[in-house]
Each structure stands twice: as C-alpha cells, then as structure tokens.
Scaffold this active site. Structure first.
Site, PDB file in Angstrom:
ATOM      1  CG  ASP A   6      -0.146   0.466   2.852  1.00 21.28           C
ATOM      2  OD1 ASP A   6       1.247  -0.948   2.970  1.00 21.28           O
ATOM      3  OD2 ASP A   6      -0.712   0.890   3.438  1.00 21.28           O
ATOM      4  CD  GLU A   7      -1.140   4.732   2.685  1.00 19.82           C
ATOM      5  OE1 GLU A   7      -2.352   5.779   2.683  1.00 19.82           O
ATOM      6  OE2 GLU A   7      -0.369   4.240   3.581  1.00 19.82           O
TER       7      GLU A   7
HETATM    8  C1  ACM Z   1      -3.863   1.769   4.708  1.00 20.78           C
HETATM    9  O1  ACM Z   1      -4.580   1.982   5.219  1.00 20.78           O
HETATM   10  N1  ACM Z   1      -2.889   2.011   4.665  1.00 20.78           N
HETATM   11  C2  ACM Z   1      -3.834   0.122   4.064  1.00 20.78           C
END
Ligand code: ACM
Length: 510
Positions: free
Chosen positions: A302-303
């Site tokens: 993620d991110e």
């Molecule tokens: C997330 O909340 N960055 C998975």
C-alpha cells in the site's frame, strides 16, 4: 418481535429460538461431557472460563452426559454438510446444555455463544440460562481484526488479551501489521539489526519492542488453540523506513535514514531490483513463512508513493512469487492488484471507501481475475482507528469523517465493488492502526464496540435486501444485544467505549 430477537448474542445466529420450560441451572455436580475429536480441548477452554468468570470448578469427562451436564459433541452429522467447517448447534433445556459441531472450531464458536448467554453475575448468583435452541454458521470463513504493532508496539501479553476479546464475537483471523516506517517487530535471525535497531522505537518516540521468534511461535500456538489464524504482514516496498534505517544497503541512496517516530506515510521505499534487496526479501519471507503454520503471508504493497510504477510492479511480482514458493498464499492491500503477475490465488484486501474512488475497484477485481479472493476492509466503516466523533483524543479522521457505531454496522461487503459478490469474498476485516494508541486501554476503546458490529457483518446472514442495507440491518436490535455484551466486556475489564445510542447497563464489578 421475531424469535431471533429474544436470544441476545452477537453476531446474530442464523436461527435462535427460545423454548418453553424450566431454565438450565448449573449445579455444583455438573460436568462437561465430551465426545469426538477435539472436544476435550474445547471443553478445557470452557472449563477455564467458568472457573475464572464464575468461580465454578467443572471436570471434563469422556462419558455420556447425565442430567445437569454440559455436553460437547463433535461428529460429522451434527451439522449439515455445507456448514461443517465452523457451524454448530446449541440447545439449552432444564436437563442440560448441548453443543453439537462437526469440527472443534464449530464447537469453539458454540462455546462463545454459550459464554454470552451465561449471566455475568454467575460468580455470586445462580447460573441459569433460559431454554433455547440455536443453529448457526458463518457467512464468511475469514473474519478478521488487524492490530498494528509497528506504530506502537504491543507485546505478547497484550496480543493474547486481544485474542481472548476478539474470539467472543467469533473473529477467527488476527492480522498482525508487523513492520512499518516506525518499527520492525519480528525477529529475523539472518538480519538481526531489523529489530535491534529498527525495533528500538515507535510512534511519538515510544519505547518500541519486538517479538522474538520464540514469542511469535508461542503467540501463533495460543491463537491456534482458540481457532484464530495469525496473518503476519511485512509491509513492502513502501512503509519500510525501519528496515532502511537498519541496513544502509537496502536504500536506493545507500545511506540509512534516521529512525522515524512521526505519522506521515509514503516517503520510504526499498531499493527494488537489487541483489541485496532480493536476498533480504528471500530471507525475511522465508523466516516468517517458517514461523507461520497458517496459509497467509501479507506483504502490504500500500501507499508506495516513493516507488516508481515500474519498480513497484517488478517488486510485487518478485515478492509475491517468493511467498508462493514458500507454500503460502500472498495477501496484499488492493494497490497490489495493479500487478498482472500475481501468483494464482493471491488475496487482495480492499481498504478504500464504501464507494470506490479512482482505480481501487479495478485493482481489487484484478485479484479475482488472477484466481484470488478479496477481504473487505472499507476504511470509512471498518477502520477501527477512525474517530467516533469529532474532537476525540484517540484516532484519525481522514476516512470521510468520524465513524459512528451505526456506520460500522449498516453496510454490506457484497455491495461495494461492482461485480464482487459473496463467492469472490474471503471475508471481512476490521483494521486498527495505532499511530495514536499507546496503551491496551487505548486499543480497547477504539476496537470495542465497533468490532462487534463488523463481526456481525462478517458472520451473520446477509440482510434480505442488500440493495437497501440501511433499512435491512436492524440497528436498534443490534444495540439491545450490544448492551448485554457490554456487561460481559465490563466484567472482563475491557475498556470499551460507551458510545451513544446503546442502552448500556450499569457496570458490574468482576
Ligand atoms: C492502509 O490503510 N494504508 C492500508
């Protein structure tokens, strides 16, 4: 009022009816009678609960039940074939209590239902239960909670306490977010500095900490006895400042950054496509896979705002293949669905809102296109770290404002991403990110009661009209049942939040 509403259990069972007749009363002579594989272990846990909560000392016997006993029977034909994995029946009459299941897991969930029916005053008052009959099984096999032990570290005792609390609402997966910018929390023998340095602090300069491999194994075993699967997460290639600070050679620049104690995201990345990083990946994935009897290994994804798109795709293909080569199913946040090169069966975890934005829906569908399934964690209803109301001391408010209890209850996982219905969903998970939570009490305040709402979404039958979930889920009925569950939480010393809209009862002393 339907028969269902007179039996106060969360998650709502598939069918529950009160019966006429005298109640069951637990006499000093009562025993727990067991039959079938795994029944004695489940009985042992029930015996321990009755001893600690009710100060009743029961013995477990491998004999048919007699009048007044609690029976736990595990045999295939106790449950219809399609519900054998976790289904159970529970009957209570004056003659006794009987839990029937086809598996130890089913019997264990039956015991959790029974615990909710035992009056909280059982240590001082007669332990009576009105006659009833329950048949029950879950909608989804994956009912998860996530605890972020990377931002603030929570040690083995805190995690065991967390497991004890989540099983009462039949949550059966504990996703441990073990690594992030602020800390690396799992010992890796071949890369010891990850914890020696990378685990030495946490959010807000908190003291940090980590699980040794032996502590982690013990935790996995503790969870398994309670039919909970640990899902370890190594978040990569972003969210990796703690690793980067521990080993300069993992950095694109070759220079290790300082340890990080703030709350920003998206600034860190492993150097991808590099032989040292590849060795690191093989080692950490190999060691964590070896510690994990469960099927899943979560690799984040993620991110990754500091990783180029090309580097990200190469990294994800490589890391997910390493997980598969260890015999595990890779799990990743939905961004990982950008990759068209996932091992077949890779699981996606959706964390966008109830109404998908940008490409989040398509990225999630990508896992299904590649033969996998999806865990639903919509941030605006299932993220347990989002504030309950404006101005709260704990939590964040980025997910479309505060999340009241009602919002955590009134939604349906099969109505989020178009094209994803129950058959594509592994289940539902409620994550808790701990940037603002430093103590067990902080954690419990954020998790309870909202986890009970998400657990019911994950376990109980879909509302008849999922087009109009708002009206199909009966929040008033849930709130009534929650008030009863709150008595059990209070007796267990769980620091749950007495949110408005629930007829909470006075705290009972334990
Ligand atoms: C997330 O909340 N960055 C998975």
């Amino acid at each position: 009022m339907s028969a269902n509403q007179r039996v106060s259990v969360i998650p709502q069972p598939v069918s529950a009816e009160t019966r006429d007749g005298a109640p069951f009363t637990l006499a000093p002579t009562a025993r727990i009678s067991v039959a079938g594989p795994g029944a004695a272990e489940v009985a042992g846990l029930l015996m321990a609960e009755l001893a600690s909560d009710c100060r009743r000392d029961l013995t477990v016997v491998h004999e048919p039940p007699v009048y007044g006993d609690i029976a736990i029977v595990i045999a295939e034909d106790e449950v219809a074939e399609e519900h054998r994995a976790e289904g159970y029946s529970l009957t209570v009459t004056a003659e006794g209590v009987r839990i029937g299941a086809a598996t130890a897991a089913g019997a264990f969930w039956g015991v959790q239902t029974l615990r909710q029916l035992v009056p909280v005053e059982c240590a001082t008052d007669p332990l009576t239960i009105a006659p009833l009959s329950i048949r029950d099984h879950p909608r989804f096999g994956y009912r998860g909670a996530m605890l972020d032990v990377a931002r603030h570290f929570f040690g083995p005792d805190a995690v065991k306490r967390f497991i004890d609390a989540i099983v009462l609402v039949k949550v059966n997966h504990l996703h441990l977010h073990l690594t992030d910018d602020q800390g690396w929390r799992i010992e890796i023998e071949s890369w010891p500095n990850l914890t020696a340095h990378g685990g030495s602090t946490g959010s807000d300069g908190s003291p940090g900490g980590f699980f040794t491999q032996s502590e982690f194994r013990d935790l996995v075993a503790y969870a398994a006895e309670r039919h909970v699967t640990i899902v370890p997460e190594l978040d990569m290639p972003g969210h990796t400042n703690a690793a980067l600070a521990s080993y300069p050679e993992l950095n694109p620049s070759g220079v290790a950054p300082e340890l990080y104690t703030g709350s920003k995201v998206g600034f860190s990345t492993l150097q991808t496509g590099d032989p040292t990083t590849d060795r690191f990946l093989a080692d950490v994935i190999g060691e964590v896979a070896a510690l994990t009897p469960g099927p899943y290994l979560h690799i984040g994804g993620d991110e990754c705002l500091s990783t180029s798109s090309e580097d990200f795709l190469g990294f994800i293909a490589h890391a997910s293949a390493l997980v598969a080569s260890q015999g595990k199913t890779a799990v990743g946040w939905h961004e990982m669905g950008k990759s068209e090169n996932l091992p077949s069966g890779t699981v996606g975890q959706y964390w966008d809102f109830l109404t998908p934005r940008g490409s989040s829906g398509d990225e999630t569908l990508s896992f299904v296109r590649q033969g996998g399934a999806v865990i639903m964690s919509p941030a605006d209803v299932s993220y347990l770290d989002i504030v309950y109301e404006d101005g709260d001391r704990l939590g964040q408010d980025w997910a479309d404002g505060p999340t009241e209890l009602r919002s955590a209850f009134v939604w349906d996982p099969a109505r989020i991403v178009a094209g994803l219905g129950d058959s594509h969903l592994l289940g539902v998970e409620a994550p808790l990110w701990t940037e603002t939570m430093a103590t067990v009490e902080d954690v419990e305040e954020m998790v309870f009661p909202r986890l009970a709402a998400v657990a019911e979404v994950a376990w109980s039958v879909a509302p008849a009209d999922t087009e109009a979930v708002e009206s199909a889920r009966d929040f008033a009925d849930f709130a009534d049942r929650l008030a009863a569950l709150g008595e059990h939480w209070a007796a267990a010393g769980i620091a749950f939040r007495r949110v408005p809209g629930v007829p909470w009862r006075d705290t009972v002393s334990a």
